[in-house]
Design a protein around this motif. Structure first.
Motif, PDB file in Angstrom:
ATOM      1  N   TYR A 191       0.722  -1.213   0.022  1.00 41.10           N
ATOM      2  CA  TYR A 191      -0.006   0.088  -0.061  1.00 41.10           C
ATOM      3  C   TYR A 191       0.836   1.142   0.223  1.00 41.10           C
ATOM      4  CZ  TYR A 191      -3.259   3.584   1.463  1.00 41.10           C
ATOM      5  OH  TYR A 191      -4.041   4.570   1.572  1.00 41.10           O
TER       6      TYR A 191
ATOM      7  N   GLN B  95      -5.041  -3.954   6.643  1.00 45.47           N
ATOM      8  CA  GLN B  95      -4.216  -3.542   7.799  1.00 45.47           C
ATOM      9  C   GLN B  95      -3.828  -2.114   7.184  1.00 45.47           C
ATOM     10  OE1 GLN B  95      -0.849  -6.165   8.372  1.00 45.47           O
ATOM     11  NE2 GLN B  95      -0.094  -5.042  10.071  1.00 45.47           N
ATOM     12  N   ALA B  96      -3.327  -2.075   6.054  1.00 50.17           N
ATOM     13  CA  ALA B  96      -2.869  -0.435   5.785  1.00 50.17           C
ATOM     14  C   ALA B  96      -3.703   0.459   5.726  1.00 50.17           C
ATOM     15  CB  ALA B  96      -2.243  -0.835   4.226  1.00 50.17           C
TER      16      ALA B  96
ATOM     17  N   VAL C 165      -6.291   0.526   7.878  1.00 46.84           N
ATOM     18  CA  VAL C 165      -6.667   0.876   9.229  1.00 46.84           C
ATOM     19  C   VAL C 165      -5.688   1.665   9.586  1.00 46.84           C
ATOM     20  CG1 VAL C 165      -7.032  -0.097  11.697  1.00 46.84           C
ATOM     21  CG2 VAL C 165      -7.932  -1.352   9.757  1.00 46.84           C
ATOM     22  N   GLY C 166      -4.345   1.581   9.308  1.00 46.54           N
ATOM     23  CA  GLY C 166      -3.053   2.289   9.536  1.00 46.54           C
ATOM     24  C   GLY C 166      -3.532   3.687   8.990  1.00 46.54           C
TER      25      GLY C 166
ATOM     26  N   ALA D 120      -6.476   5.050   8.433  1.00 51.87           N
ATOM     27  CA  ALA D 120      -7.450   5.668   9.272  1.00 51.87           C
ATOM     28  C   ALA D 120      -6.904   6.228  10.402  1.00 51.87           C
ATOM     29  CB  ALA D 120      -8.556   4.523   9.546  1.00 51.87           C
ATOM     30  N   GLN D 121      -5.598   6.058  11.139  1.00 51.06           N
ATOM     31  CA  GLN D 121      -5.191   6.459  12.221  1.00 51.06           C
ATOM     32  C   GLN D 121      -4.669   7.894  11.879  1.00 51.06           C
ATOM     33  OE1 GLN D 121      -6.136   4.696  14.791  1.00 51.06           O
ATOM     34  NE2 GLN D 121      -6.545   3.182  13.230  1.00 51.06           N
ATOM     35  N   ASN D 122      -4.411   8.186  10.672  1.00 47.18           N
ATOM     36  CA  ASN D 122      -3.914   9.652  10.208  1.00 47.18           C
ATOM     37  C   ASN D 122      -5.085  10.458   9.504  1.00 47.18           C
ATOM     38  OD1 ASN D 122      -1.288   9.847  11.361  1.00 47.18           O
ATOM     39  ND2 ASN D 122      -0.761   8.270  10.195  1.00 47.18           N
TER      40      ASN D 122
ATOM     41  N   ALA E 245     -11.213   6.889   8.393  1.00 51.91           N
ATOM     42  CA  ALA E 245     -12.005   6.484   9.475  1.00 51.91           C
ATOM     43  C   ALA E 245     -13.387   6.501   9.140  1.00 51.91           C
ATOM     44  CB  ALA E 245     -11.239   7.133  10.822  1.00 51.91           C
TER      45      ALA E 245
ATOM     46  N   LEU F 216     -14.562   4.138   6.680  1.00 55.41           N
ATOM     47  CA  LEU F 216     -14.273   2.584   7.164  1.00 55.41           C
ATOM     48  C   LEU F 216     -15.623   2.233   8.147  1.00 55.41           C
ATOM     49  CD1 LEU F 216     -12.585  -0.160   7.602  1.00 55.41           C
ATOM     50  CD2 LEU F 216     -11.303   1.256   9.413  1.00 55.41           C
TER      51      LEU F 216
ATOM     52  N   LEU G 250      -3.755  -6.075  14.640  1.00 55.30           N
ATOM     53  CA  LEU G 250      -2.964  -4.697  14.602  1.00 55.30           C
ATOM     54  C   LEU G 250      -1.791  -4.433  15.437  1.00 55.30           C
ATOM     55  CD1 LEU G 250      -6.044  -2.633  14.351  1.00 55.30           C
ATOM     56  CD2 LEU G 250      -4.661  -3.116  12.375  1.00 55.30           C
ATOM     57  N   ILE G 251      -1.816  -5.156  16.696  1.00 57.00           N
ATOM     58  CA  ILE G 251      -0.886  -4.956  17.757  1.00 57.00           C
ATOM     59  C   ILE G 251       0.290  -5.918  17.739  1.00 57.00           C
ATOM     60  CG2 ILE G 251      -0.499  -4.220  20.109  1.00 57.00           C
ATOM     61  CD1 ILE G 251      -2.219  -2.321  18.608  1.00 57.00           C
TER      62      ILE G 251
ATOM     63  N   GLN H 231      -1.820   6.853  18.751  1.00 54.06           N
ATOM     64  CA  GLN H 231      -2.838   6.672  17.708  1.00 54.06           C
ATOM     65  C   GLN H 231      -1.705   6.448  16.213  1.00 54.06           C
ATOM     66  OE1 GLN H 231      -5.979   8.941  17.031  1.00 54.06           O
ATOM     67  NE2 GLN H 231      -6.943   7.496  15.677  1.00 54.06           N
TER      68      GLN H 231
ATOM     69  N   VAL I  73       0.722   3.444  16.181  1.00 53.68           N
ATOM     70  CA  VAL I  73      -0.217   2.118  15.874  1.00 53.68           C
ATOM     71  C   VAL I  73      -0.349   2.077  14.317  1.00 53.68           C
ATOM     72  CG1 VAL I  73      -2.016   0.770  16.284  1.00 53.68           C
ATOM     73  CG2 VAL I  73      -0.993   1.756  18.188  1.00 53.68           C
ATOM     74  N   GLY I  74      -0.982   3.447  13.705  1.00 52.82           N
ATOM     75  CA  GLY I  74      -0.743   3.388  12.454  1.00 52.82           C
ATOM     76  C   GLY I  74       0.439   3.039  11.695  1.00 52.82           C
ATOM     77  N   GLU I  75       1.497   3.810  12.247  1.00 54.94           N
ATOM     78  CA  GLU I  75       2.990   3.333  11.661  1.00 54.94           C
ATOM     79  C   GLU I  75       3.109   2.035  11.704  1.00 54.94           C
ATOM     80  OE1 GLU I  75       4.295   5.947  10.122  1.00 54.94           O
ATOM     81  OE2 GLU I  75       6.291   5.826  10.321  1.00 54.94           O
TER      82      GLU I  75
ATOM     83  N   GLN J  14       1.487  -0.453  11.246  1.00 57.74           N
ATOM     84  CA  GLN J  14       0.645  -1.229  10.309  1.00 57.74           C
ATOM     85  C   GLN J  14       1.441  -1.121   9.013  1.00 57.74           C
ATOM     86  OE1 GLN J  14      -1.590  -2.893  11.598  1.00 57.74           O
ATOM     87  NE2 GLN J  14      -1.177  -1.671  13.450  1.00 57.74           N
ATOM     88  N   ASN J  15       2.490  -0.386   8.701  1.00 56.76           N
ATOM     89  CA  ASN J  15       3.230  -0.323   7.466  1.00 56.76           C
ATOM     90  C   ASN J  15       4.770  -0.424   7.952  1.00 56.76           C
ATOM     91  OD1 ASN J  15       1.381   0.375   5.317  1.00 56.76           O
ATOM     92  ND2 ASN J  15       0.990   1.959   6.426  1.00 56.76           N
TER      93      ASN J  15
ATOM     94  N   LEU K  54       7.104  -1.608  19.299  1.00 58.17           N
ATOM     95  CA  LEU K  54       5.796  -1.631  20.187  1.00 58.17           C
ATOM     96  C   LEU K  54       5.724  -2.796  20.856  1.00 58.17           C
ATOM     97  CD1 LEU K  54       3.356   0.269  20.700  1.00 58.17           C
ATOM     98  CD2 LEU K  54       2.383  -1.007  18.594  1.00 58.17           C
ATOM     99  N   ASN K  55       5.648  -3.848  20.349  1.00 55.92           N
ATOM    100  CA  ASN K  55       5.504  -5.068  20.847  1.00 55.92           C
ATOM    101  C   ASN K  55       6.534  -5.428  22.212  1.00 55.92           C
ATOM    102  OD1 ASN K  55       3.059  -6.883  20.244  1.00 55.92           O
ATOM    103  ND2 ASN K  55       3.516  -5.862  18.425  1.00 55.92           N
TER     104      ASN K  55
ATOM    105  N   ILE L 170     -10.785   1.764  15.867  1.00 53.55           N
ATOM    106  CA  ILE L 170     -11.569   1.618  14.672  1.00 53.55           C
ATOM    107  C   ILE L 170     -12.755   2.500  14.678  1.00 53.55           C
ATOM    108  CG2 ILE L 170     -13.091  -0.212  13.462  1.00 53.55           C
ATOM    109  CD1 ILE L 170      -9.983  -0.701  13.517  1.00 53.55           C
TER     110      ILE L 170
ATOM    111  N   GLN M 204     -13.188   4.892  17.030  1.00 52.21           N
ATOM    112  CA  GLN M 204     -12.779   6.234  17.375  1.00 52.21           C
ATOM    113  C   GLN M 204     -13.752   6.901  18.177  1.00 52.21           C
ATOM    114  OE1 GLN M 204     -10.763   7.995  13.880  1.00 52.21           O
ATOM    115  NE2 GLN M 204      -9.099   6.227  13.821  1.00 52.21           N
TER     116      GLN M 204
END
Lengths: 190, 190
Positions: free
Chosen positions: A27, A102-103, A105-106, A108-110, A115, A118, A165-166, B102, B105-107, B109-110, B118-119, B166, B168
């Motif tokens: 993506y 997944q991309a 949703v990523g 959607a965070q920015n 968002a 979705l 996601l996490i 937020q 977490v978006g970052e 995903q890519n 993060l984990n 999701i 939000q």
């Protein structure tokens, strides 16, 4: 008279090109220019219909999953949730849907517009289906009368999204089984 | 003899600049150049310590939350989970932590490196604390002996992350109460 047909075919070609190219290069590297070129369409044709790459990806993904995420009703709520969650995990766990969702949703965070789209076009309709199936089960005495149906989507999907996601660990049917089991039995002492 | 101190002060200044600038202009517009300028440091000093903007943001966020996400142990597992979840929601719901976490977490995903960091540095330690507190409760008979502790983090945090990432929607203490209640009682008929 053929214009609507040509329009629909072009829309379809653009969405197919989005999924194909997205799967090939990911993506992040996807551009509207490259999608348009692959689909044999003009860049402006794409922008006329979709305001952003995120909006185009959402439509393309929604064209894929169709009705595979509907809930069956065999009369057994645990079995039916399991069937639906297996289908959701299979979709999330395989390309092109999984990595591209997944991309998205990523993104959607920015991007609040992504968002909102979705939620409006995918999450809310899924939540409504989930509540409808659980409500039937509740009426049939298979679900606790006290269970808060407005939490249904977050309680059932939350643990899956957390893994997706996490922790980003593989999504297995066995994981769905354990989540359903835990949610039905509860954490508290019986 | 003052070099380590200067180094620590500079590290702190860079992380503070990351959080300040991030709050002012948002993660998407944040650049290593601007952070370095704000901190009065060279760009290469930043890159020497952090391979990416995501890695720098993670460190900066971790410098903030410190021990506010620890679990208390008053002997009452429901009360203690509530206290901890309120603290987590308050953190997620307020700047600079919320919007920047937020974005991180978006970052993730890519960027698999951001996801792994993060984990490794945040999620896994939190999961370990969660399991430790629940294990004590299980031994004291406050938690079902059958509850699958390895699901603890996903079951408890999943619904919160779902709302955070999701739908939000606002994260309220009332939402945490409802989630804890649903998870303890279970969905099934008593």
């Amino acid at each position: 008279m053929t214009t609507p047909h040509r329009g629909a075919a072009r829309t379809e070609a653009i969405m197919r090109a989005t999924l194909e190219l997205g799967q090939e290069i990911g993506y992040a590297k996807l551009s509207i220019e490259a999608i348009a070129a692959r689909a044999g369409a003009g860049k402006h044709t794409v922008y006329r219909r979709w305001p952003s790459k995120g909006a185009l990806l959402l439509d393309s993904l929604l064209s894929l999953h169709q009705s595979s995420l509907d809930f069956p009703d065999t009369g057994d709520i645990v079995a039916d949730l399991r069937t639906q969650m297996y289908a959701a995990l299979d979709l999330l766990g395989s390309p092109p849907f999984g990595p591209l969702y997944q991309a998205l949703v990523g993104e959607a965070q920015n991007d609040p517009q992504v968002a909102a789209a979705l939620n409006g076009r995918f999450i809310t309709p899924q939540a409504d289906k989930t509540v409808a199936r659980l409500k039937t089960a509740q009426e049939q005495g298979q679900l606790s009368p006290a269970f808060d149906l407005s939490l249904a989507m977050a309680i059932l999907s939350g643990p899956l999204y957390f893994q997706f996601l996490i922790t980003q660990e593989p999504l297995t049917h066995e994981y769905a089984d354990r989540v359903i089991h835990a949610l039905f039995d509860g954490m508290g002492t019986p």
